[in-house]
Design an enzyme around this catalytic site. Structure first.
Site, PDB file in Angstrom:
ATOM      1  N   HIS A   1       0.930  -1.011   0.214  1.00  0.00           N
ATOM      2  CA  HIS A   1      -0.033   0.196  -0.048  1.00  0.00           C
ATOM      3  C   HIS A   1       0.902   1.088  -0.094  1.00  0.00           C
ATOM      4  O   HIS A   1       0.544   2.181  -0.961  1.00  0.00           O
ATOM      5  CB  HIS A   1      -1.055   0.007   1.204  1.00  0.00           C
ATOM      6  CG  HIS A   1      -2.060  -0.999   1.206  1.00  0.00           C
ATOM      7  ND1 HIS A   1      -2.115  -1.835   2.555  1.00  0.00           N
ATOM      8  CD2 HIS A   1      -3.069  -1.470   0.373  1.00  0.00           C
ATOM      9  CE1 HIS A   1      -2.905  -2.570   2.270  1.00  0.00           C
ATOM     10  NE2 HIS A   1      -3.728  -2.320   1.061  1.00  0.00           N
TER      11      HIS A   1
ATOM     12  N   LYS B   1     -16.569  -7.244   5.072  1.00  0.00           N
ATOM     13  CA  LYS B   1     -15.733  -8.217   5.421  1.00  0.00           C
ATOM     14  C   LYS B   1     -15.541  -8.026   7.166  1.00  0.00           C
ATOM     15  O   LYS B   1     -15.815  -6.696   7.458  1.00  0.00           O
ATOM     16  CB  LYS B   1     -14.008  -8.113   4.812  1.00  0.00           C
ATOM     17  CG  LYS B   1     -14.237  -7.910   3.520  1.00  0.00           C
ATOM     18  CD  LYS B   1     -12.863  -7.429   3.267  1.00  0.00           C
ATOM     19  CE  LYS B   1     -12.859  -7.072   1.363  1.00  0.00           C
ATOM     20  NZ  LYS B   1     -11.800  -6.577   1.088  1.00  0.00           N
TER      21      LYS B   1
ATOM     22  N   ARG C   1      -1.644  -6.238  -8.746  1.00  0.00           N
ATOM     23  CA  ARG C   1      -0.548  -7.148  -8.022  1.00  0.00           C
ATOM     24  C   ARG C   1      -0.297  -8.142  -9.361  1.00  0.00           C
ATOM     25  O   ARG C   1       0.864  -8.502  -9.561  1.00  0.00           O
ATOM     26  CB  ARG C   1      -0.778  -7.646  -6.826  1.00  0.00           C
ATOM     27  CG  ARG C   1      -0.763  -6.754  -5.677  1.00  0.00           C
ATOM     28  CD  ARG C   1      -1.095  -7.176  -4.670  1.00  0.00           C
ATOM     29  NE  ARG C   1      -2.821  -7.195  -4.604  1.00  0.00           N
ATOM     30  CZ  ARG C   1      -3.458  -7.356  -3.657  1.00  0.00           C
ATOM     31  NH1 ARG C   1      -3.157  -7.723  -2.414  1.00  0.00           N
ATOM     32  NH2 ARG C   1      -4.739  -7.318  -3.777  1.00  0.00           N
TER      33      ARG C   1
ATOM     34  N   SER D   1      -3.055  -7.793   2.596  1.00  0.00           N
ATOM     35  CA  SER D   1      -3.346  -7.641   4.200  1.00  0.00           C
ATOM     36  C   SER D   1      -3.846  -9.059   4.606  1.00  0.00           C
ATOM     37  O   SER D   1      -3.131  -9.451   5.657  1.00  0.00           O
ATOM     38  CB  SER D   1      -4.415  -6.693   4.276  1.00  0.00           C
ATOM     39  OG  SER D   1      -4.026  -5.404   3.894  1.00  0.00           O
TER      40      SER D   1
HETATM   41  P1  ADP Z   1      -9.778  -3.814  -0.807  1.00  0.00           P
HETATM   42  O1  ADP Z   1     -10.422  -4.326   0.536  1.00  0.00           O
HETATM   43  O2  ADP Z   1     -10.335  -2.868  -1.338  1.00  0.00           O
HETATM   44  O3  ADP Z   1      -9.222  -4.892  -1.548  1.00  0.00           O
HETATM   45  P2  ADP Z   1      -7.005  -3.485   0.319  1.00  0.00           P
HETATM   46  O4  ADP Z   1      -6.624  -2.674   1.483  1.00  0.00           O
HETATM   47  O5  ADP Z   1      -6.721  -4.792   0.249  1.00  0.00           O
HETATM   48  O6  ADP Z   1      -8.555  -3.052  -0.001  1.00  0.00           O
HETATM   49  O7  ADP Z   1      -6.266  -2.861  -1.019  1.00  0.00           O
HETATM   50  C1  ADP Z   1      -6.492  -1.226  -1.445  1.00  0.00           C
HETATM   51  C2  ADP Z   1      -6.094  -1.358  -2.931  1.00  0.00           C
HETATM   52  O8  ADP Z   1      -4.570  -1.513  -2.753  1.00  0.00           O
HETATM   53  C3  ADP Z   1      -6.552  -2.248  -3.950  1.00  0.00           C
HETATM   54  O9  ADP Z   1      -6.497  -1.720  -4.869  1.00  0.00           O
HETATM   55  C4  ADP Z   1      -5.497  -3.160  -3.962  1.00  0.00           C
HETATM   56  O10 ADP Z   1      -5.314  -4.114  -5.165  1.00  0.00           O
HETATM   57  C5  ADP Z   1      -4.079  -2.638  -3.617  1.00  0.00           C
HETATM   58  N1  ADP Z   1      -3.079  -3.293  -2.835  1.00  0.00           N
HETATM   59  C6  ADP Z   1      -3.159  -4.053  -1.713  1.00  0.00           C
HETATM   60  N2  ADP Z   1      -2.207  -4.769  -1.664  1.00  0.00           N
HETATM   61  C7  ADP Z   1      -1.123  -4.118  -2.534  1.00  0.00           C
HETATM   62  C8  ADP Z   1       0.131  -4.481  -2.850  1.00  0.00           C
HETATM   63  N3  ADP Z   1       0.912  -5.339  -2.240  1.00  0.00           N
HETATM   64  N4  ADP Z   1       0.750  -4.086  -3.873  1.00  0.00           N
HETATM   65  C9  ADP Z   1      -0.007  -2.993  -4.889  1.00  0.00           C
HETATM   66  N5  ADP Z   1      -1.629  -2.903  -4.551  1.00  0.00           N
HETATM   67  C10 ADP Z   1      -1.783  -3.583  -3.486  1.00  0.00           C
END
Ligand code: ADP
Length: 161
Positions: free
Chosen positions: A17, A41, A90, A128
């Protein structure tokens, strides 16, 4: 003044992130990290905890703000005067869902563009969810999350630091 919203659950924030946030600051004058408050979730960290973790991590970036949001993302983006939504890609596995979401958001509001960004290769396998699993099992997540997030995870899982 170009503003982008970077929405997500951030449960918890990872270096993936943060990598995206840093990239976004180079393209936009203002980046708002939007933490989705009402999650279907079941999050591990409550919105306040998630907010505090993100806030601490983005302190070095003066153009980054952190907020909660509820409801439709495009409405929130419009209200904040944002011209773009940042999402991360990703792997190919992210593509289908993100593609659908981006096109739906465009249908809902043509004025807000979705911008996809790729993290540094070393973070492409990071999520996450996987961080929570590793931390829960006592694994070392120090290369994948900021130190304060690592501490918060240990505390949450009742592990000694
Ligand atoms: P969501 O619940 O919307 O999936 P996340 O907090 O998991 O939210 O992720 C928010 C955004 O960040 C999403 O677009 C996700 O694809 C991106 N993201 C999460 N982890 C990574 C990572 N390791 N590298 C790049 N983008 C990421």
């Amino acid at each position: 003044m170009r503003t982008a919203i970077y929405p997500g659950s951030f449960d918890p924030l990872t270096n993936g992130h943060l990598d995206l946030i840093e990239r976004a600051t180079k393209l936009f004058d203002r980046v708002i990290v939007g933490i989705a408050r009402n999650e279907s979730k079941q999050p591990l960290f409550d919105p306040k905890e998630r907010m505090a973790m993100v806030q601490e991590a983005v302190t070095p970036y003066k153009s980054v703000a952190v907020e909660w949001f509820d409801g439709l993302l495009v409405n929130y983006a419009e209200k904040q005067g944002a011209c773009a939504i940042i999402r991360g890609l990703r792997a190919v596995s992210d593509f289908e869902f993100e593609f659908q979401l981006a096109l739906m958001n465009r249908k809902l509001n043509e004025r807000v563009e979705t911008i996809f960004m790729m993290p540094r290769e070393t973070y492409t396998f990071l999520s996450s969810r996987i961080i929570k699993e590793i931390a829960h099992l006592g694994g070392d997540v120090s290369s994948f999350v900021p130190v304060h997030v690592q501490v918060a995870l240990k505390k949450k899982f009742g592990q000694t630091t």
